[in-house]
Design a protein around this motif. Structure first.
Motif: not given
Length: 784
Positions: A463, A492-495, A497
């Motif tokens: 990540p 859809p993934d906050e990580a 966005r």
């Protein structure tokens, strides 16, 4: 009632007595005086200190009773000491009471009065204390001398010279130190005369080092050349202190170093210093290195070179070698780097500044100590060692994170024809740390071929690599990079966005970017909203103000802070109201961010809120308010900074002086000049005044026109430290001031920093000045 500030180590009985004392003072006020005076013999030190503090807080009401106690109740030393402490700390006019004690016929009472006046730094007491130096009782004379030393200044110099010349040990010895700190040219000769007397020689030597007088150098060098090794070390430290004091007072040291070179017999002095090195401690070794560098002959090089091996002396030895011969110093340092162990390399690498040492520095990249490897990376970046870039890429696999970070920074600093190829290869490395560093390097340079590896890294299993790739996309000049960020901002993934929205703030202005960020203000994830505010503020999107304003009341604290910071950078009138509202928010972080914003916007309606915050009981809030007020034009903001110089918190005081230093106009200079009368703030004020500023020199000259004998030398010092044509012209102008104190201070300063240029002016003043003290001083300066 519980005393919250009572130390944990107090006994229960002491804690109870403290709480009873608090209740009594709160209930009775000044009526509690008799009981408080009786409790000055309290056996508990902690309780006795509380009694002293209570008496000091009573101010004028307690001054006369305390003085009467010192005169009448002298049967207990603890009571006497506590009464003196209470007078010293008193918020009332204790100076007048202490001055009356000086008229008492008993020496012990007079000495206590002198101690109080000295510890209170009472300038009005100088005439009375000066008279006590010749008192028949030695204890009184010593108390007066020590008090004058605490107060500082030059008004008592003649009396101190007389005390030194009396050769009465208990008067001469303390007077030596005070005379050395006076900064008066009249101190030089009597201190020099003591160098030939073994009883006083070492103390006189140290005192001469504190004079900041160029004329002090020659006698110290003569003393050094003729004394045993222990005395040589004392003289070396004194000369180093003279060098530091001269720099602190006048800014530069060229004139002093020239005087040292003229007075020294090079071969003899170098030989004596080399002999004294054997038993020298670290400060003495550093002082010896400084002198060897100033004397500056090749004979000093073999003395200095071995000192490169010791961590305690490597900096001083390297600086001295550099002063003697920069090329020779470089060769010695490079040799020491090649032959040294890790400890030696740690000391030498920060000193390497020449590109001729690239190979020697690059060899340190394989040192077993990770600290050395990191320092070698930093050194290569500093000296431009581009041919070491391949070796730096090899360190991206280093197990120590500091080394990887230093290697990455060096690669970014240096660049090379091979950097792109090596970074592209590293982006495919098995280790995630290497891939992450490679992506950072590719992004930094914005290589055209970097887009593909960055896009591929968006799917990396690590990540941190994915986040680094997202942060790097704005620096790639390709529309595809922006398109990908816009897609990620909707992921859809906050990580994904959150870093994408953050990265959009680094993109060039684009309606699609603005629309994406505005949409992100309503994102369900707090960190996405946080970065959306931050990015819109960074881009200066004025149209975003109405959308950002409601987030000042966001449930997430970090979002509220980011919204306030964004509004602070927007000029829209819609930003003013939310900022003022946030300045009263119960969350201290929100409140402080709003205060900074009000300062940046410089709106008149925000000034009352900033002034109020500058008096907050919270130290951090006061600091933030002052930083905001420093951005506001007008007298009210400047006055708030002046008041903050007396703040009880040292950090606030230091910040206020720093803000005044950066403030334009003569008013700020006058405020800083006013601080020179306070010994506790003097050095900070001098450093601030040395900062070039609008109308700095004319304002200092104007202050000199009204200065006392105590303050004028420091104003002249400020002009000297200011340097350049404005400072020199200001000193020349002060020679023609109607104020004799200004003329004396300017003459002394010019004689120190530019003796040859000042000679004609000094000769004119020595013959024709209407003031006899000015004539006498100039004659003394010309005779040196």
């Amino acid at each position: 009632m519980t005393r919250r500030d009572a130390p944990l180590w107090l006994s229960d009985a002491e804690r109870q007595r403290l709480e009873a004392l608090d209740r009594q003072v709160a209930a009775e006020g000044a009526a509690a005086l008799p009981a408080l005076l009786d409790r000055l013999v309290e056996p508990s030190w902690a309780v006795r200190r509380a009694v002293v503090a209570a008496l000091a807080a009573l101010g004028d009401a307690a001054v006369a009773p305390l003085c009467d106690l010192l005169a009448a109740r002298r049967d207990d030393e603890a009571r006497i000491a506590a009464a003196v402490d209470a007078l010293v700390a008193s918020t009332g006019d204790a100076d007048q009471g202490a001055l009356r004690l000086l008229d008492d016929p008993r020496p012990a009472v007079i000495a206590d009065g002198a101690q109080v006046l000295g510890r209170r730094r009472s300038a009005q007491a100088i005439p009375a204390l000066r008279g006590l130096i010749t008192h028949a009782d030695d204890n009184v004379a010593v108390a007066a001398i020590e008090a004058l030393g605490r107060i500082g200044g030059r008004a008592a110099v003649d009396a101190l010279v007389a005390a030194v010349e009396s050769r009465r040990f208990f008067r001469t010895f303390p007077a030596i130190d005070v005379l050395g700190r006076s900064g008066d040219p009249r101190a030089v000769k009597p201190l020099a005369d003591l160098l030939g007397e073994p009883v006083y020689a070492h103390e006189a030597c140290r005192a001469r080092g504190r004079t900041a007088e160029r004329a002090a150098a020659a006698p110290l060098l003569s003393f050094l050349a003729a004394q045993p090794e222990a005395s040589v070390r004392v003289a070396a430290v004194a000369l180093a202190e003279l060098h530091a004091a001269y720099r602190e007072r006048f800014g530069g040291v060229a004139a002093l170093e020239d005087a040292i070179r003229r007075a020294a017999s090079p071969d003899l002095v170098i030989r004596r210093l080399a002999q004294a090195l054997g038993g020298a401690d670290a400060p003495e070794q550093a002082a010896i290195c400084l002198l060897l560098g100033i004397i500056g002959t090749d004979a000093a090089v073999p003395v200095l070179t071995p000192l490169l091996d010791a961590p305690a002396t490597v900096d001083a030895a390297a600086a001295a070698l550099d002063a003697i011969d920069q090329r020779s110093a470089e060769l010695q340092l490079h040799k020491a780097l090649r032959e040294g162990d890790s400890q030696r390399r740690r000391g030498i690498l920060p000193r390497i500044t020449s590109p001729t040492g690239v190979d020697d520095v690059a060899a340190c990249l394989t040192d077993p100590d990770p600290g050395v490897r990191a320092l070698a990376c930093d050194a290569l970046a500093r000296i431009g060692g581009a041919r070491a870039v391949p070796a730096l890429f090899g360190l991206l696999t280093d197990p120590d994170a500091r080394v990887v970070q230093a290697a990455t920074g060096a690669i970014q600093s240096l660049g090379s024809d091979e950097t792109e190829r090596l970074a592209l290869e590293a982006a495919r490395a098995p280790a995630a740390t290497v891939r992450r560093a490679a992506i950072r390097i590719l992004s930094y340079f914005g290589f055209a071929r970097a887009l593909e590896p960055l896009l591929q890294a968006l799917g990396d299993p690590d990540p941190r690599v994915r986040a680094t790739a997202i942060q790097g996309l704005p620096f790639i000049d390709d529309r595809a990079a922006v398109e990908r960020l816009l897609e990620l901002a909707r992921a859809p993934d906050e990580a994904a966005r959150a870093p994408a929205v953050r990265a959009l703030g680094q993109c060039p202005p684009d309606p699609r970017v603005t629309a994406s960020l505005l949409r992100a203000l309503g994102d369900p994830a707090p960190w996405v909203r946080y970065y959306a505010c931050q990015s819109l503020g960074r881009l200066g999107e004025e149209q975003a103000a109405p959308a950002i304003a409601p987030l000042v009341r966001d449930p997430a604290g970090q979002v509220r802070v980011a919204a306030i910071e964004a509004l602070a950078h927007l000029k829209s009138p819609l930003a003013a109201g939310p900022l003022q509202e946030a300045a009263a928010d119960p969350d201290p972080d929100v409140r402080r961010a709003a205060l900074i914003g009000l300062g940046l916007q410089r709106r008149p309606e925000g000034l009352p809120l900033l002034l109020q915050a500058a008096t907050s009981p919270d130290t951090a809030t006061r600091l933030v308010a002052l930083s905001a007020l420093a951005e506001v034009d007008g007298a009210e903001g400047l006055e708030a900074l002046e008041r903050a110089v007396a703040d009880p918190d040292e950090g606030v005081r230091t910040a206020a002086i720093g803000f005044l230093a950066a403030a334009p106009g003569p008013a700020a200079t006058r405020a800083l000049a006013g601080l020179l009368a306070d010994p506790a703030l003097r050095q900070q004020a001098l450093a601030a005044l040395a900062t070039p500023g609008e109308d700095r020199a004319p304002a200092l000259v104007a202050a000199l026109d009204a200065a006392t004998d105590e303050v004028a030398p420091w104003l002249a010092s400020a002009l000297a430290r200011l340097g350049g044509p404005p400072g020199a012209a200001g000193l020349q102008q002060a020679l023609g001031s109607a104020n004799p104190a200004a003329r004396k201070a300017a003459a002394t300063t010019l004689a120190a920093v530019a003796p040859d240029d000042a000679r004609a002016a000094l000769e004119g003043l020595a013959r024709h000045d209407p003031d006899p003290e000015v004539r006498r001083l100039c004659q003394l300066l010309l005779a040196r």
